[in-house]
Design an enzyme around this catalytic site. Sequence first.
Site, PDB file in Angstrom:
ATOM      1  N   ASP A  97     -29.824 -45.225 -87.162  1.00  0.00           N
ATOM      2  CA  ASP A  97     -31.003 -45.748 -86.381  1.00  0.00           C
ATOM      3  C   ASP A  97     -32.098 -44.751 -86.449  1.00  0.00           C
ATOM      4  O   ASP A  97     -32.912 -44.561 -85.401  1.00  0.00           O
ATOM      5  CB  ASP A  97     -31.002 -46.575 -85.105  1.00  0.00           C
ATOM      6  CG  ASP A  97     -32.128 -47.403 -84.572  1.00  0.00           C
ATOM      7  OD1 ASP A  97     -32.950 -47.551 -85.588  1.00  0.00           O
ATOM      8  OD2 ASP A  97     -31.845 -48.176 -83.756  1.00  0.00           O
TER       9      ASP A  97
ATOM     10  N   PHE B  58     -39.989 -46.332 -78.379  1.00  0.00           N
ATOM     11  CA  PHE B  58     -38.693 -46.388 -78.424  1.00  0.00           C
ATOM     12  C   PHE B  58     -38.380 -45.500 -79.723  1.00  0.00           C
ATOM     13  O   PHE B  58     -38.748 -46.085 -80.831  1.00  0.00           O
ATOM     14  CB  PHE B  58     -37.944 -47.604 -78.458  1.00  0.00           C
ATOM     15  CG  PHE B  58     -38.219 -48.259 -76.936  1.00  0.00           C
ATOM     16  CD1 PHE B  58     -37.041 -48.082 -75.868  1.00  0.00           C
ATOM     17  CD2 PHE B  58     -39.408 -49.090 -76.790  1.00  0.00           C
ATOM     18  CE1 PHE B  58     -37.467 -48.846 -74.637  1.00  0.00           C
ATOM     19  CE2 PHE B  58     -39.605 -49.742 -75.647  1.00  0.00           C
ATOM     20  CZ  PHE B  58     -38.476 -49.587 -74.417  1.00  0.00           C
ATOM     21  N   GLY B  59     -37.194 -44.986 -79.722  1.00  0.00           N
ATOM     22  CA  GLY B  59     -36.477 -44.327 -80.913  1.00  0.00           C
ATOM     23  C   GLY B  59     -36.401 -42.967 -80.974  1.00  0.00           C
ATOM     24  O   GLY B  59     -37.009 -42.150 -80.491  1.00  0.00           O
TER      25      GLY B  59
HETATM   26  O1  DOR Z   1     -35.062 -47.251 -80.715  1.00  0.00           O
HETATM   27  C1  DOR Z   1     -35.708 -48.048 -81.659  1.00  0.00           C
HETATM   28  N1  DOR Z   1     -36.561 -47.710 -82.422  1.00  0.00           N
HETATM   29  N2  DOR Z   1     -35.117 -49.272 -81.544  1.00  0.00           N
HETATM   30  C2  DOR Z   1     -35.629 -50.238 -82.536  1.00  0.00           C
HETATM   31  O2  DOR Z   1     -34.924 -51.024 -82.620  1.00  0.00           O
HETATM   32  C3  DOR Z   1     -36.836 -50.108 -83.481  1.00  0.00           C
HETATM   33  C4  DOR Z   1     -36.955 -48.398 -83.523  1.00  0.00           C
HETATM   34  C5  DOR Z   1     -38.186 -47.925 -84.162  1.00  0.00           C
HETATM   35  O3  DOR Z   1     -38.857 -48.706 -85.029  1.00  0.00           O
HETATM   36  O4  DOR Z   1     -38.844 -47.228 -83.813  1.00  0.00           O
HETATM   37 ZN    ZN Z   2     -33.354 -52.378 -83.806  1.00  0.00          ZN
END
Ligand code: DOR
Ligand code: ZN
Length: 422
Positions: free
Chosen positions: A302, A320-321
């Site tokens: 991810d 997020f990410g």
């Molecule tokens: O943490 C995340 N980032 N979760 C997701 O489902 C999408 C992703 C993003 O595209 O940044």
């Molecule tokens: Zn996701």
Amino acid sequence: MPDLLIKNGLLVDPVLGERRGDLLLRRGRIARCGGRVAAPRGAEVFDVSGLWVFPGFIDAHVHAREPGCEEAETIASAAAAAAAGGITSVLLMPNTSPALASPALLRRYRARAAAAPVNVYFSAAATAGRQGRAPSSAAALKKAGARALTDDGSALPHRLLPELIRLARRAGLPLLDHPEDFSLTGPGVCHPRAAARLGLRPISDRSEWLAVLRDIFAAAGCGPLHLQHLSLAASVAALKAAKAAGWPVTGETCPHYFTLSERDIRQDDAAFKMKPPLRSAADRLAVLSALADGTVDLIASDHAPHTAARKAGGFKTAPFGIIGLETLAPLCVTELVLKKVITRRRLAQLLCANPARLLSLKNKGSLRPGSDADVAVLDPRRARRVPEVFVSRSRNSPFTGRLLRGWPALTVVRGRVVFRGA
Ligand code: DOR
Ligand code: ZN
């Protein structure tokens, strides 16, 4: 292209198991696996004594940010980061801007990715425009080269699930869901306990759990569905029950869910902000068990790059990410294999064979002669800290400074060396 001879390694195959010996790569394929192989004339020879030789890793969950946020990552920079991580194939997510939702856009970016050092596959939006209102044209997207359908970043709409499952199955494409009930996540940014400590808005476990249950229920009726980034004990328990009932559901998790928990969030640092969020210590242990007992099918990074500027705002405002391509393999080796949670062979199932099966990559995921010559060589001996600067254009990792083993020493894609470790 010269032959490549990888000598004296510990060869790890998901089906053949382990054997010591040599691996010969010729004309883009694996020609010999195991035993002693004399170097053919003109061959390039690598002595990998003491190292582990795996089929190249297949990461089925990668965000490359092209088009739309090339400052954070491009297809080329993501592919280079993958090569540095021992990852020889990536599946890109379609939540770009604009979304990869049309055959024309898909064709354009596939053409661009052709020059990348690793195999780049694309998923396309499962709903039209990735808007969650109506299904996309699964058959046309497949014809344009899509390998999977997903709205990742957003969940598949509950109301459309049966139809989306049917359409994907008819098109012969896997359907992947980001299981989240957004009405339950709302403005939340992290686990309730971390939120209480830091004065932030909480994300309830139920937003994942409810979506997982709905997904399983829909798939039980009509066909295969793959659950992305599972993070909860309740989710893996539901997946285990679904599999026991014979329902066509598969699931993935990511290194952060088996390495970290909400307790690791000590300050308002957005390097720890991702979706789903870090869960409880008990959830982490349940994910480890689910990796060991076969409930979870695969591990994906991810990889979700974001610029330092956007991450600087802390949990409240940052996206997020976290990035993950370059730390995927060393985290799996350090946290799973060296701690004896799983065997090397099981790791080869989780990172090679099972993602190859999900994406129908017929000649990948194995070291068997005849397979594509995609190989990852890891060094389990030398511990090295996760750096602050990555091959990726972004550096939003919660693992910076962590001491890990299992860093890639050599990555080969279709018989060509694309990365050599220091
Ligand atoms: O943490 C995340 N980032 N979760 C997701 O489902 C999408 C992703 C993003 O595209 O940044
Ligand atoms: Zn996701």
